[in-house]
Design an enzyme around this catalytic site. Structure first.
Site, PDB file in Angstrom:
ATOM      1  CB  ALA A   9    -128.495 -31.081 -46.724  1.00  0.00           C
ATOM      2  N   GLY A  11    -124.121 -30.240 -50.478  1.00  0.00           N
ATOM      3  CA  GLY A  11    -122.794 -29.685 -50.727  1.00  0.00           C
ATOM      4  C   GLY A  11    -121.710 -30.224 -49.812  1.00  0.00           C
ATOM      5  NE  ARG A  15    -116.067 -21.076 -49.977  1.00  0.00           N
ATOM      6  CZ  ARG A  15    -116.973 -20.121 -50.213  1.00  0.00           C
ATOM      7  NH1 ARG A  15    -116.668 -18.856 -49.988  1.00  0.00           N
ATOM      8  NH2 ARG A  15    -118.174 -20.428 -50.686  1.00  0.00           N
ATOM      9  N   GLY A 101    -129.665 -26.485 -45.610  1.00  0.00           N
ATOM     10  CA  GLY A 101    -129.138 -27.187 -44.444  1.00  0.00           C
ATOM     11  C   GLY A 101    -128.021 -26.479 -43.727  1.00  0.00           C
ATOM     12  CG  ASP A 102    -125.392 -23.802 -45.866  1.00  0.00           C
ATOM     13  OD1 ASP A 102    -126.572 -23.616 -46.217  1.00  0.00           O
ATOM     14  OD2 ASP A 102    -124.417 -23.362 -46.500  1.00  0.00           O
ATOM     15  CB  ALA A 381    -113.723 -33.322   5.374  1.00  0.00           C
ATOM     16  CE1 TYR A 388    -118.506 -52.516 -10.101  1.00  0.00           C
ATOM     17  CE2 TYR A 388    -116.333 -51.489 -10.187  1.00  0.00           C
ATOM     18  CZ  TYR A 388    -117.287 -52.333 -10.737  1.00  0.00           C
ATOM     19  OH  TYR A 388    -117.016 -52.991 -11.919  1.00  0.00           O
ATOM     20  CB  ALA A 424    -112.927 -38.957  12.727  1.00  0.00           C
ATOM     21  NE  ARG A 441    -111.171 -43.331  14.894  1.00  0.00           N
ATOM     22  CZ  ARG A 441    -111.386 -42.585  15.969  1.00  0.00           C
ATOM     23  NH1 ARG A 441    -110.744 -42.851  17.101  1.00  0.00           N
ATOM     24  NH2 ARG A 441    -112.227 -41.576  15.915  1.00  0.00           N
TER      25      ARG A 441
END
Length: 458
Positions: A9, A11, A15, A101-102, A381, A388, A424, A441
């Site tokens: 490994a 090299g 290229r 390795g390649d 929804a 947090y 809601a 609310r």
């Protein structure tokens, strides 16, 4: 004989047009050399020798947690020179397996076959027949039509026109007896077109000494292909993914298009799993029987129960989803999320460190973080658990049968009791008792005749 694996490994990979050492370029999101190391370990090599050179710091940093014997090749003078650097760590009674390795796709079974083919006092070469062998060393055999025993290997640049017609080539992978290998390496010469010390020259030496030379071949040529540029790297990636797609289909999965799948870890599937296009699996993923995965999903380190549907464009990471559940489309389950059987999350719902109880639903536009949610709960929804405070995380508890109205904010730590209802638009800052309705609310104001601001003309 004990096994000693030497992985070359060192090299640069010019290229590749990259500052990264060639062997660190990835196939299936793992460095090529990691694939080779994993295969070596599966063969029983507890501490493979890794011959390194270019990009030493980057390579050692990337492989810092690997049990390797590091061998420096300060100058890259050929494959024979590279293996010679490992000689101080080779015992006479060991079988030395040389890997690259390649070259990441060599199957464990292929290497086991190669080792089994090696004669007791001889060596074995992994060869392959190619329609276009250009660039490879040719396998030289005795007898007419090159059909006898192996007598040597000739490199492309040193081959005669007649030798270039041979289509059986050397993969570079070979198993050799330790004692003889050390002797042969000491006799190598660099008198060739490249001026390098070729490991392949030991084959002719072995033949001249009467050493038996065996061969083995892989199931397919991609097992011995390396990557010298990014085009070849992409070809390795596709070959790897095709292999994984085939494994999944043989295990019982139906793939809408095997060419549009990416496996970057391991996937276990039950019978009759359906996987749509452009799905990515990372880490360890387990899919139960009858699971459906929609298009463009990403699943990482997760378990999905029987008959669950993951709808398109959903992301699941380090989460557990039970049986008969529905997720998505466009849902995200973050780490430590758990969906119990027959629970549902819909479009644009995010869960983090939350348990959603059996039969519970959060179908639209919701964030559930650090929450424990009982069974048969309906989350409307636009609901969020405010977990947090800028410094610490707190838990929201929603008990069995509760109903959370749309657009509610549950400010943790807070508990919604059994069968309680949150109206809601509420901002809940105190616990809701079992069975009660809580409406929290701001009082509305109705201002008649109010005029909207208008843009000032300049």
């Amino acid at each position: 004989m004990a096994l000693n694996v030497v992985i070359l490994a060192a090299g640069k990979g010019t290229r590749m047009k990259s500052d990264l050492p060639k062997v660190l370029h990835k196939v299936a999101e793992r460095p090529m050399v990691q694939h080779v190391i994993d295969t070596a370990r599966a063969l029983g090599a507890e501490k493979p020798q890794l011959v390194y050179g270019y990009g030493a710091d980057a390579l050692q940093a990337a492989m810092a947690d690997q049990p390797l014997h590091w061998v420096l090749q300060a100058e890259q003078l050929g494959t024979g020179h590279a293996v010679a650097q490992a000689v101080p760590n080779i015992a006479d009674d060991e079988t030395v397996l040389v890997l690259y390795g390649d070259v990441p796709l060599t199957r464990l079974e292929t290497l086991q076959q190669l080792l089994a083919a090696k004669p007791a006092d001889g060596l074995a070469i992994l060869t392959v027949n190619l329609a276009n062998p250009t660039g490879y060393g040719r396998i030289m055999r005795a007898g007419e039509n090159n059909s006898g025993n192996v007598v040597g290997i000739v490199e492309q640049k040193d081959a005669t026109p007649e030798q270039l017609l041979i289509n059986e080539v050397n993969s570079g992978i070979m198993a050799l007896p330790g004692k003889q290998l050390k002797s042969w390496l000491g006799k190598l010469s660099n008198s060739n077109a490249q001026g390098e010390y070729y490991l392949t020259d030991v084959i002719a030496m072995a033949h001249s000494e009467g050493v038996e030379i065996a061969t083995a071949q892989p199931q397919d040529a991609m097992e011995v292909e390396g990557a010298n540029n990014r085009v070849q790297l992409a070809a390795l990636e596709r070959a790897y993914q095709q292999r994984k797609a085939t494994e999944l289909m043989l295990a019982g999965a139906n793939l809408r298009d095997p060419a549009r799948l990416d496996v970057r870890g391991t996937v276990d599937v039950g019978n009759d799993v359906l996987i749509d296009i452009n799905v990515i699996f990372e880490g360890k993923v387990v899919l139960g029987k009858g699971v459906t995965i929609g298009a463009n999903c990403i699943l990482k380190d997760c378990t999905i129960g029987d008959n669950t549907e993951i709808k398109p464009n959903s992301m699941i990471e380090k989460a557990t989803v039970g049986s008969d559940c529905s997720v998505g489309p466009y849902a995200r389950l973050r780490p430590d999320s758990v969906m119990l059987d027959d629970s549902h999350v819909g479009n644009f719902v995010e869960m983090k460190k939350t348990t959603l109880g059996q039969g519970s639903k959060a179908n639209h536009l919701t964030y559930l973080g650090d929450a424990v949610i009982g069974s048969k709960v309906n989350v409307g929804a636009g609901t969020i658990t405010c977990n947090y405070d800028g410094a610490n995380k707190f838990v929201t508890t929603i008990k069995d049968g509760a109903f959370i109205g749309s657009n509610s904010s549950l400010v943790a730590p807070v508990t919604v009791g059994v069968n309680a209802t949150v109206g809601a638009g509420s901002v809940l800052t105190r616990d809701a008792a079992d069975g009660e309705l809580v409406v929290a609310r701001a009082k509305p104001r109705h201002i008649a005749g109010w005029q909207r601001p208008v843009k000032i003309k300049k």
